[in-house]
Design a protein around this motif. Structure first.
Motif, PDB file in Angstrom:
ATOM      1  N   ALA A 247       0.822  -1.212   0.000  1.00  0.00           N
ATOM      2  CA  ALA A 247       0.000   0.000   0.000  1.00  0.00           C
ATOM      3  C   ALA A 247       0.856   1.261   0.000  1.00  0.00           C
ATOM      4  N   SER A 248       1.913   1.298   0.812  1.00  0.00           N
ATOM      5  CA  SER A 248       2.708   2.517   0.908  1.00  0.00           C
ATOM      6  C   SER A 248       3.511   2.772  -0.362  1.00  0.00           C
ATOM      7  N   ILE A 249       3.977   1.710  -1.022  1.00  0.00           N
ATOM      8  CA  ILE A 249       4.682   1.893  -2.293  1.00  0.00           C
ATOM      9  C   ILE A 249       3.713   2.399  -3.354  1.00  0.00           C
ATOM     10  N   ALA A 250       2.506   1.845  -3.374  1.00  0.00           N
ATOM     11  CA  ALA A 250       1.492   2.318  -4.316  1.00  0.00           C
ATOM     12  C   ALA A 250       1.188   3.791  -4.087  1.00  0.00           C
ATOM     13  N   ALA A 251       1.070   4.186  -2.822  1.00  0.00           N
ATOM     14  CA  ALA A 251       0.805   5.591  -2.504  1.00  0.00           C
ATOM     15  C   ALA A 251       1.947   6.471  -2.981  1.00  0.00           C
ATOM     16  N   ALA A 252       3.186   6.017  -2.769  1.00  0.00           N
ATOM     17  CA  ALA A 252       4.345   6.777  -3.226  1.00  0.00           C
ATOM     18  C   ALA A 252       4.353   6.903  -4.739  1.00  0.00           C
ATOM     19  N   SER A 253       3.989   5.841  -5.420  1.00  0.00           N
ATOM     20  CA  SER A 253       3.919   5.853  -6.882  1.00  0.00           C
ATOM     21  C   SER A 253       2.915   6.876  -7.375  1.00  0.00           C
ATOM     22  N   ILE A 254       1.750   6.910  -6.753  1.00  0.00           N
ATOM     23  CA  ILE A 254       0.692   7.817  -7.192  1.00  0.00           C
ATOM     24  C   ILE A 254       1.045   9.268  -6.890  1.00  0.00           C
ATOM     25  N   VAL A 255       1.556   9.539  -5.695  1.00  0.00           N
ATOM     26  CA  VAL A 255       1.925  10.910  -5.339  1.00  0.00           C
ATOM     27  C   VAL A 255       3.010  11.433  -6.274  1.00  0.00           C
ATOM     28  N   ALA A 256       4.006  10.605  -6.563  1.00  0.00           N
ATOM     29  CA  ALA A 256       5.094  11.029  -7.453  1.00  0.00           C
ATOM     30  C   ALA A 256       4.597  11.224  -8.876  1.00  0.00           C
ATOM     31  N   LYS A 257       3.742  10.326  -9.336  1.00  0.00           N
ATOM     32  CA  LYS A 257       3.221  10.420 -10.697  1.00  0.00           C
ATOM     33  C   LYS A 257       2.409  11.691 -10.888  1.00  0.00           C
ATOM     34  N   VAL A 258       1.530  11.990  -9.957  1.00  0.00           N
ATOM     35  CA  VAL A 258       0.692  13.188 -10.064  1.00  0.00           C
ATOM     36  C   VAL A 258       1.558  14.449 -10.015  1.00  0.00           C
ATOM     37  N   ALA A 259       2.522  14.476  -9.111  1.00  0.00           N
ATOM     38  CA  ALA A 259       3.387  15.654  -8.996  1.00  0.00           C
ATOM     39  C   ALA A 259       4.195  15.855 -10.268  1.00  0.00           C
ATOM     40  N   ARG A 260       4.765  14.787 -10.794  1.00  0.00           N
ATOM     41  CA  ARG A 260       5.579  14.926 -12.008  1.00  0.00           C
ATOM     42  C   ARG A 260       4.719  15.309 -13.211  1.00  0.00           C
ATOM     43  N   ASP A 261       3.530  14.735 -13.331  1.00  0.00           N
ATOM     44  CA  ASP A 261       2.633  15.090 -14.439  1.00  0.00           C
ATOM     45  C   ASP A 261       2.296  16.580 -14.415  1.00  0.00           C
ATOM     46  N   HIS A 262       2.014  17.102 -13.230  1.00  0.00           N
ATOM     47  CA  HIS A 262       1.706  18.531 -13.122  1.00  0.00           C
ATOM     48  C   HIS A 262       2.909  19.374 -13.544  1.00  0.00           C
ATOM     49  N   LEU A 263       4.091  18.942 -13.146  1.00  0.00           N
ATOM     50  CA  LEU A 263       5.297  19.673 -13.520  1.00  0.00           C
ATOM     51  C   LEU A 263       5.486  19.670 -15.037  1.00  0.00           C
ATOM     52  N   MET A 264       5.240  18.535 -15.671  1.00  0.00           N
ATOM     53  CA  MET A 264       5.406  18.463 -17.121  1.00  0.00           C
ATOM     54  C   MET A 264       4.361  19.318 -17.835  1.00  0.00           C
ATOM     55  N   GLU A 265       3.188  19.466 -17.247  1.00  0.00           N
ATOM     56  CA  GLU A 265       2.181  20.366 -17.818  1.00  0.00           C
ATOM     57  C   GLU A 265       2.650  21.818 -17.742  1.00  0.00           C
ATOM     58  N   GLU A 266       3.335  22.170 -16.662  1.00  0.00           N
ATOM     59  CA  GLU A 266       3.908  23.517 -16.566  1.00  0.00           C
ATOM     60  C   GLU A 266       5.000  23.711 -17.615  1.00  0.00           C
ATOM     61  N   TYR A 267       5.813  22.694 -17.824  1.00  0.00           N
ATOM     62  CA  TYR A 267       6.868  22.784 -18.843  1.00  0.00           C
ATOM     63  C   TYR A 267       6.281  22.888 -20.251  1.00  0.00           C
ATOM     64  N   ASP A 268       5.101  22.326 -20.440  1.00  0.00           N
ATOM     65  CA  ASP A 268       4.458  22.413 -21.745  1.00  0.00           C
ATOM     66  C   ASP A 268       4.187  23.870 -22.124  1.00  0.00           C
ATOM     67  N   ALA A 269       3.789  24.676 -21.130  1.00  0.00           N
ATOM     68  CA  ALA A 269       3.566  26.097 -21.390  1.00  0.00           C
ATOM     69  C   ALA A 269       4.878  26.841 -21.575  1.00  0.00           C
TER      70      ALA A 269
END
Length: 261
Positions: free
Chosen positions: A194-216
Motif C-alpha cells: 500500500a505505501s509503495i502504491a501511494a508513493a507511486s501515485i503521489v510522485a506520478k501526479v506531482a511529475r505530471d503537473h510539472l510536465m504540464e507547466e513545462y508544456d507552457a
C-alpha cells in the motif's frame, strides 16, 4: 414485493451485501426480466467491491507482515516515476501511511488519471508523512540513472525522518540499491504494498503537473500529453526545434538538431 422494476433497481443499486441478500430472497419468485437483470447487476457490483476490498486489505497486510518479520511497524514506501522519459526530472515519492486505509491504492499505471488525482490528495491529507524528490535532467546526464535513483531515494528517506517520523522499514519498489540498512526490496511492489502504491501515485501526479507547466514554458513538444516520454510527436519536435534545458541529452543521442534554447 409490490414494487415497480425501477424502484427495485434503485434499491438494488444502493444495497449493501447484507441488504442484497435480503432483497434477493424476497425477489426469488419475481420473474420480470428487468428485475432478474437488476439482481444480476447488483450481484456483480458487490462481487467486484468485495474483490477490491480484499485486494486492498492484502496490500496493507503484505507490507505489515514484511515489517513484522523485521521487528518493526512503521513502513516507508518509496517508488520512482520518470525513469525512461527523454525530458523532465526523475521523481521519487515517499509515503508513510496513516491508519485509515485509502481506497483505490494501486500501481499508478493501473489507475485512471482523474482517480490518481483524488487518491494523491487523500494521501497528502491523511499520510503521517510524504515527500516527492526530484533529480533534474542535467544531473541525470552527469551522474547516470543509478546514482540519480540513489540520490533521490536517500533524500526521500531523510525528508520523512526530518518530518519527525521514525521509520522501521523502508520498502523499495524494484531491485536492491543498498542505500539503507532498513531497505526491503519488493519486485512490482507498487501492486503489492500500500505505501509503495501511494508513493507511486503521489510522485506520478506531482511529475505530471510539472510536465504540464513545462508544456507552457516550452511549447511544441507536447509535454502536457507525452509527459516527456519518447512519443513520435515528441521525437519530431526534437528534430525540428532542438533540445530544451529539461531534455536528458544522454537519452537523445539519436537526435542531431542543436538546441534552440
Amino acid at each position: 414485493m409490490d414494487l415497480t422494476v425501477p424502484e427495485i433497481r434503485c434499491k438494488l443499486q444502493a444495497a449493501t451485501a447484507d441488504e442484497f441478500a435480503v432483497l434477493e430472497r424476497s425477489l426469488v419468485a419475481d420473474t420480470r426480466k428487468g428485475v432478474r437483470q437488476a439482481v444480476e447487476v447488483a450481484r456483480r457490483r458487490l462481487e467486484a467491491e468485495a474483490a477490491e476490498a480484499a485486494r486492498l486489505a492484502a496490500m496493507y497486510a503484505f507490507e505489515q507482515a514484511l515489517a513484522a518479520e523485521r521487528g518493526g511497524q512503521v513502513v516507508l514506501g518509496l517508488d520512482e516515476v520518470g525513469r525512461g522519459p527523454l525530458a523532465g526530472p526523475l521523481a521519487v515519492g515517499g509515503v508513510v501511511l496513516g491508519e485509515e486505509p485509502i481506497a483505490g491504492l494501486n500501481d499508478s499505471k493501473q489507475v485512471a488519471p482523474e482517480v490518481r488525482e483524488q487518491i494523491a490528495e487523500t494521501v497528502r491529507v491523511s499520510a503521517r508523512a510524504w515527500t516527492v524528490q526530484y533529480v533534474e535532467a542535467d544531473e541525470i546526464d552527469r551522474v547516470g540513472m543509478t546514482a540519480a535513483l540513489r540520490s533521490a531515494f536517500g533524500r526521500a528517506i531523510r525528508a520523512i525522518e526530518e518530518a519527525g517520523v521514525a521509520v522501521d522499514v523502508v520498502l523499495l519498489d524494484g531491485n536492491p540499491l543498498r542505500l539503507d540498512p532498513r531497505e526491503v526490496n519488493v519486485v512490482k511492489g507498487d501492486g503489492k504494498c500500500a505505501s509503495i502504491a501511494a508513493a507511486s501515485i503521489v510522485a506520478k501526479v506531482a511529475r505530471d503537473h510539472l510536465m504540464e507547466e513545462y508544456d507552457a514554458q516550452y511549447p511544441g513538444y507536447g509535454f502536457a500529453s507525452n509527459k516527456g516520454y519518447g512519443s513520435e510527436g515528441h521525437g519530431e519536435a526534437i528534430r525540428t526545434l532542438g533540445l530544451t534545458p529539461i531534455h536528458r541529452r544522454s537519452f537523445c543521442t539519436t537526435f542531431t538538431q542543436e538546441s534552440l534554447f
